[in-house]
Design a protein around this motif. Structure first.
Motif, PDB file in Angstrom:
ATOM      1  N   ALA A  89      44.272  23.467  56.658  1.00  0.00           N
ATOM      2  CA  ALA A  89      45.066  23.981  55.540  1.00  0.00           C
ATOM      3  C   ALA A  89      44.293  24.975  54.676  1.00  0.00           C
ATOM      4  O   ALA A  89      44.881  25.614  53.799  1.00  0.00           O
ATOM      5  N   ASN A  90      42.998  25.120  54.919  1.00  0.00           N
ATOM      6  CA  ASN A  90      42.224  26.127  54.192  1.00  0.00           C
ATOM      7  C   ASN A  90      42.446  27.530  54.758  1.00  0.00           C
ATOM      8  O   ASN A  90      42.070  28.512  54.126  1.00  0.00           O
ATOM      9  N   ARG A 104      44.749  30.742  55.868  1.00  0.00           N
ATOM     10  CA  ARG A 104      45.952  31.375  55.319  1.00  0.00           C
ATOM     11  C   ARG A 104      46.649  32.173  56.410  1.00  0.00           C
ATOM     12  O   ARG A 104      46.002  32.766  57.273  1.00  0.00           O
ATOM     13  N   ALA A 122      49.203  28.891  52.605  1.00  0.00           N
ATOM     14  CA  ALA A 122      48.258  28.101  53.393  1.00  0.00           C
ATOM     15  C   ALA A 122      48.890  27.708  54.723  1.00  0.00           C
ATOM     16  O   ALA A 122      50.106  27.526  54.840  1.00  0.00           O
TER      17      ALA A 122
END
Length: 372
Positions: free
Chosen positions: A7-8, A10, A56
């Motif tokens: 989830a870090n 993009r 994200a």
């Protein structure tokens, strides 16, 4: 070290792509690029680009299988179907950029009639150009810049086409599988239809090969644009139809990114008393080259690995190139799809519930296994 996407990261969908682009399918009835370079995100792949407003990424979680997925499951690299990777059992394809240098046609056309469709330049219906007669002429204004273009010293320039379309055809001299590429400058909103075909019939150019229509569309941004198609086409002749151009078009590079199986010629045939056999031999060698990527396929339409084709193509491959990897792969993949009653599919691997039964498949698979 493994690189874990989480989830870090993009992500953002490329806004230059039209959501109404034709879907890629097994039958490949249409080339699918419909791209508006005016909406392309420039610099996204540089370190200086600010992606802070991008959403994200959403990690994938296993949602099938045993043991049952748990509410507290966390994303990991072993997400189906990538839990049991196998070493590639055929050589990697070779890729190379091939510049189109032989220009055989460059003429203005009366504006091609567009079929009814949306007025937006990306998704408007393709122009009616099933057959374009070749004149063999290269307009003087274009021909004058050809030498500089071939040497990479200056772009190939076509006059403005606001009242007429411009039609250009390049000949690579041989059929190859590749993704067409353009590096081009032109006025914002200029439409370039990129058309590929493996042959010219009766002096007429057509990007419609049987049921497939191999036409990509690029709308220029007004700056220097670089575009490469997402999928390869069988190409000897590459045609460009330029429309809605208010200023001259500057072609810095036209070509294809060629993909080819790394065959090595090992066999030979000499029949001086009857050259016809040697001609057939050479034709077989070229056919196998053009119809092979990761498997023996029909590369203009069905793009499937047929059990029957695998048998015959493997014979030609063995005596010309001596390659066994392709035959081994098709024997395994067809066998993996065999039904409990013994019936084998006409092609493999299957993509969905599309099992086609041709009884010859069993027979030719057995003969192919014996040969292997």
């Amino acid at each position: 070290d493994p690189i874990i996407t989480d989830a870090n990261w993009r992500v953002r969908a490329d806004p230059s792509w039209s959501g109404d682009s034709p879907l890629i399918s097994r039958f490949h009835l249409e080339a699918c690029d419909r791209v508006d370079m005016r909406a392309f995100i420039r610099g996204w792949n540089t370190l200086a680009y600010d992606d802070s407003n991008w959403p994200a990424a959403t990690p994938l979680l296993r949602n099938v299988g045993w043991p049952s997925p748990q509410p507290n499951s966390t994303p990991q690299s072993l997400t189906p179907p990538w839990t049991s990777l196998h070493l590639r059992d055929v050589p990697y394809l070779h890729e190379s950029e091939v510049l189109a240098t032989r220009l055989i046609e460059a003429v203005p056309l009366d504006t091609l009639a567009a079929q009814p469709g949306n007025s937006h330049p990306v998704i408007e219906a393709l122009p009616t150009c099933d057959r374009l007669a070749l004149s063999g002429k290269v307009a003087e204004g274009v021909a004058n810049g050809l030498e500089g273009y071939v040497k990479g010293a200056s772009p190939l320039t076509t006059p403005a086409a606001s009242s007429k379309d411009w039609f250009l055809v390049f000949d690579f001299g041989t059929v190859m599988n590749g993704r067409p590429m353009l590096t081009v400058e032109g006025s914002s909103g200029t439409v370039i239809d990129v058309m590929c075909t493996p042959y010219i019939l009766d002096g007429q150019f057509s990007a419609k090969i049987f049921d497939s229509e191999l036409i990509d569309r690029v709308v220029l941004s007004g700056e220097r644009d670089r575009w490469e198609a997402c999928y390869f086409k069988p190409t000897r002749y590459l045609g460009l139809v330029v429309r809605h151009a208010d200023t001259p078009i500057r072609l810095h590079a036209v070509g294809v990114r060629r993909v080819q199986y790394p065959f090595q010629m090992r066999g030979s045939l000499k029949t001086p008393e009857d050259p016809w056999y040697e001609e057939c031999w050479r034709a077989a060698a070229k056919t196998i080259q053009v119809c092979t990527t990761d498997a023996y396929t029909d590369n203009y339409r069905e793009r499937r690995q047929y059990a029957q084709t695998g048998y015959y193509a493997a014979l030609g491959n063995y005596y010309i190139y001596g390659d066994l990897a392709l035959q081994r792969r098709y024997l395994i993949q067809v066998a993996q799809e065999q039904l409990a009653n013994g019936i084998m599919p006409a092609y493999a691997p299957l993509a969905a519930d599309d099992y086609m039964i041709i009884l010859d498949s069993n027979c030719l698979w057995i003969r192919g296994l014996r040969n292997f």
